[in-house]
Design a protein around this motif. Structure first.
Motif, PDB file in Angstrom:
ATOM      1  N   GLY A  88       1.341 -67.930  30.195  1.00 44.29           N
ATOM      2  CA  GLY A  88      -0.082 -68.015  30.497  1.00 44.29           C
ATOM      3  C   GLY A  88      -0.856 -66.810  30.004  1.00 44.29           C
ATOM      4  O   GLY A  88      -0.327 -65.942  29.311  1.00 44.29           O
ATOM      5  N   LYS A  89      -2.133 -66.757  30.389  1.00 45.70           N
ATOM      6  CA  LYS A  89      -3.013 -65.673  29.933  1.00 45.70           C
ATOM      7  C   LYS A  89      -2.788 -64.411  30.766  1.00 45.70           C
ATOM      8  O   LYS A  89      -2.503 -64.480  31.956  1.00 45.70           O
ATOM      9  CB  LYS A  89      -4.475 -66.103  30.074  1.00 45.70           C
ATOM     10  CG  LYS A  89      -4.935 -67.061  28.997  1.00 45.70           C
ATOM     11  CD  LYS A  89      -6.424 -67.280  29.108  1.00 45.70           C
ATOM     12  CE  LYS A  89      -6.926 -68.168  27.964  1.00 45.70           C
ATOM     13  NZ  LYS A  89      -8.378 -68.363  28.037  1.00 45.70           N
TER      14      LYS A  89
ATOM     15  N   SER B  10       4.527 -61.117  27.793  1.00 48.55           N
ATOM     16  CA  SER B  10       3.889 -60.327  26.731  1.00 48.55           C
ATOM     17  C   SER B  10       3.953 -58.838  27.044  1.00 48.55           C
ATOM     18  O   SER B  10       4.042 -58.004  26.141  1.00 48.55           O
ATOM     19  CB  SER B  10       2.420 -60.732  26.585  1.00 48.55           C
ATOM     20  OG  SER B  10       2.329 -62.123  26.424  1.00 48.55           O
TER      21      SER B  10
ATOM     22  N   SER C 172       0.482 -63.192  35.702  1.00 50.15           N
ATOM     23  CA  SER C 172       0.749 -64.237  34.701  1.00 50.15           C
ATOM     24  C   SER C 172       0.848 -63.593  33.314  1.00 50.15           C
ATOM     25  O   SER C 172       0.290 -62.526  33.071  1.00 50.15           O
ATOM     26  CB  SER C 172      -0.367 -65.277  34.721  1.00 50.15           C
ATOM     27  OG  SER C 172      -1.592 -64.680  34.405  1.00 50.15           O
ATOM     28  N   GLY C 173       1.580 -64.243  32.432  1.00 48.46           N
ATOM     29  CA  GLY C 173       1.721 -63.737  31.062  1.00 48.46           C
ATOM     30  C   GLY C 173       2.538 -62.468  30.961  1.00 48.46           C
ATOM     31  O   GLY C 173       2.410 -61.704  30.000  1.00 48.46           O
TER      32      GLY C 173
ATOM     33  N   TYR D  61      -3.900 -61.118  32.794  1.00 53.04           N
ATOM     34  CA  TYR D  61      -5.022 -60.748  33.657  1.00 53.04           C
ATOM     35  C   TYR D  61      -5.866 -59.694  32.952  1.00 53.04           C
ATOM     36  O   TYR D  61      -5.344 -58.691  32.452  1.00 53.04           O
ATOM     37  CB  TYR D  61      -4.464 -60.222  34.983  1.00 53.04           C
ATOM     38  CG  TYR D  61      -5.493 -59.638  35.910  1.00 53.04           C
ATOM     39  CD1 TYR D  61      -6.608 -60.367  36.301  1.00 53.04           C
ATOM     40  CD2 TYR D  61      -5.346 -58.344  36.409  1.00 53.04           C
ATOM     41  CE1 TYR D  61      -7.546 -59.828  37.154  1.00 53.04           C
ATOM     42  CE2 TYR D  61      -6.283 -57.792  37.270  1.00 53.04           C
ATOM     43  CZ  TYR D  61      -7.387 -58.544  37.636  1.00 53.04           C
ATOM     44  OH  TYR D  61      -8.322 -58.006  38.484  1.00 53.04           O
ATOM     45  N   SER D  62      -7.166 -59.908  32.887  1.00 52.82           N
ATOM     46  CA  SER D  62      -8.048 -59.049  32.083  1.00 52.82           C
ATOM     47  C   SER D  62      -8.211 -57.647  32.674  1.00 52.82           C
ATOM     48  O   SER D  62      -8.657 -56.739  31.995  1.00 52.82           O
ATOM     49  CB  SER D  62      -9.427 -59.702  31.946  1.00 52.82           C
ATOM     50  OG  SER D  62      -9.966 -59.932  33.236  1.00 52.82           O
TER      51      SER D  62
END
Length: 446
Positions: free
Chosen positions: A405-406, A338, A334-335, A408-409
């Motif tokens: 979306g955010k 970016s 997701s994301g 993944y960390s």
């Protein structure tokens, strides 16, 4: 036509040479461009050599096979980099190309059957040898047994034709008449499983999820089209029966296309989502062929080629994400806008081709199929509306969840994309959008 087969045959000894990956890729590109100049300008069979020949249907699908096989080598550069049996991988790709070439070029139904079955073996090697998870063994067995079980009745049907008419040449099929429902079922069922039709489609998502990117590309791009090609060839024998029995397959395919579109909306695995979308698209193609109309035949052929390029491109994009993040889950992917904004553009372009937006060739195929199915029965309009709507829904769902979306960390670092990957996407997208310019030629040449 035998000259191309000899070309492929003489590529096989080169596989054993070390560090020959890019040379093989270039030689495959060369044979693709050489084949473009063999275009059959008439609707009859041409370029005859022994029992091989070429008409418009064969030509398009062989060219698609060459193109997808080249892009398979381009997409699987990781195998060359890691040195994981790269020579054997290229051998398997060339052997698969030979099988597909012989299948599409065969003028004889029995030789077509032989190569139709022969194409399963290298595909099985791709899944078992370079697949990702231990479940690939089960996926390979699914693929093998689904296809082989349905193909045995087809062999019996072919023997029956030879027994009655003493010939198996496609050119002579127009004069034959059969009136046995069992014979009809034997001849059609193997191709419906290969397409695959809803209810006998379970092998496809399983094979796609376990296959490497090259396996997914050839499965979605060409192997599903073997079923459609077989139906286009065989229906000249079955016209007598087909008018009474085809409503069964059309009903299953249209209702199945709608149900599979709903299944797509709850997938969390990128490859699984793209695989199920293939089942939905092929359902509409089956419906178009079964109407036995001119529009249906031409448009199903156009959509088969368009879907081959589009679906293969989407599997490449899913693999690009997998190489960066080590997962195909939409929760983790997701994301990505970016991280890889340029790759996000290719997700957009190929995703919207998947939902048949202009100017892609999918649009031309789907408009023709809508025409043929609604002309066959206006009741089919209800299912077609739902399939079209949910096709857009699951494509937007896939694009929005993977690109927005955010982040993944757990991501440590990520490259924006290599030139090889952008070239790969362009070589899928360019023919998909520019072949629509010759759409009139395809429809008038049948």
């Amino acid at each position: 036509m035998l000259s191309f087969l000899m070309y492929l045959l003489f590529l096989i000894p080169l596989c054993s040479v070390i560090n020959v990956w890019w040379m093989m890729s270039s030689l495959m590109f060369l044979v693709s461009f050489m084949f473009i100049f063999c275009f059959p300008y008439f609707s009859c069979w041409g370029n005859l050599s022994y029992f091989f020949g070429c008409d418009v249907i064969s030509y398009g699908l062989v060219l698609l096979s060459f193109w997808i096989c080249v892009l398979m080598i381009l997409a699987s550069e990781g195998i060359s980099r890691s040195g994981y049996y790269s020579s054997f991988f290229i051998f398997v790709v060339i052997f698969l190309m030979m099988m597909l070439y012989c299948a599409f070029m065969s003028m004889n139904l029995f030789s077509f059957y032989l190569f139709f079955e022969g194409s399963i073996i290298p595909t099985l090697f791709l899944i078992l040898g370079w697949g990702y998870q231990p479940e690939r063994l089960q996926a390979g067995i699914y693929l093998l047994f689904y296809t082989l079980t349905a193909s045995l009745p087809l062999l019996v049907g072919i023997m029956y034709i030879y027994d009655v008419y003493s010939t198996l040449y496609f050119v002579l099929f127009g004069k034959f008449i059969f009136s046995s429902s069992l014979f009809y079922l034997c001849m059609v069922f193997a191709f419906l499983i290969k397409m695959p039709m809803f209810l006998v489609h379970l092998w496809l998502p399983k094979a796609h999820v376990e296959a490497p990117v090259s396996g997914s590309m050839i499965l979605a791009g060409v192997l599903l089209k073997l079923g459609g090609y077989g139906l286009l060839r065989v229906y000249t024998l079955l016209l007598n029966l087909a008018f009474n029995l085809n409503y069964i397959w059309i009903s299953i395919s249209l209702v199945g296309g709608f149900l599979v579109s709903l299944i797509c909306l709850r997938q969390t695995d990128l490859k699984s989502l793209i695989a199920y979308s293939s089942v939905a698209h092929m359902g509409v193609v089956i419906g178009g062929i079964m109407t036995l109309s001119y529009w249906g035949f031409c448009s199903s052929y156009v959509l088969m080629i368009a879907h081959g390029l589009c679906s293969s491109g989407l599997f490449c994009l899913a693999n690009v994400s997998y190489e960066r993040l080590g997962s195909r889950s939409l929760m983790i992917n997701s994301g990505l806008m970016s991280l890889m904004p340029s790759m996000s553009m290719w997700w957009f372009l190929l995703g919207f081709c998947n939902m048949a937006s202009p100017p892609s060739m999918n649009l031309l195929g789907e408009i023709g199929l809508l025409n043929s199915l609604v002309a066959w029965s206006w009741l089919s309009m209800f299912m077609l509306v739902l399939i079209s709507f949910f096709s857009a829904s699951y494509t937007i769902y896939m694009y929005s969840y993977s690109q927005h979306g955010k982040l993944y960390s757990g991501i440590y670092s990520c490259s924006l994309g290599y030139v090889r990957e952008f070239l790969l996407m362009f070589l899928h997208w360019f023919p998909l959008n520019f072949l629509i310019l010759s759409g009139d030629f395809i429809i008038l040449c049948f």
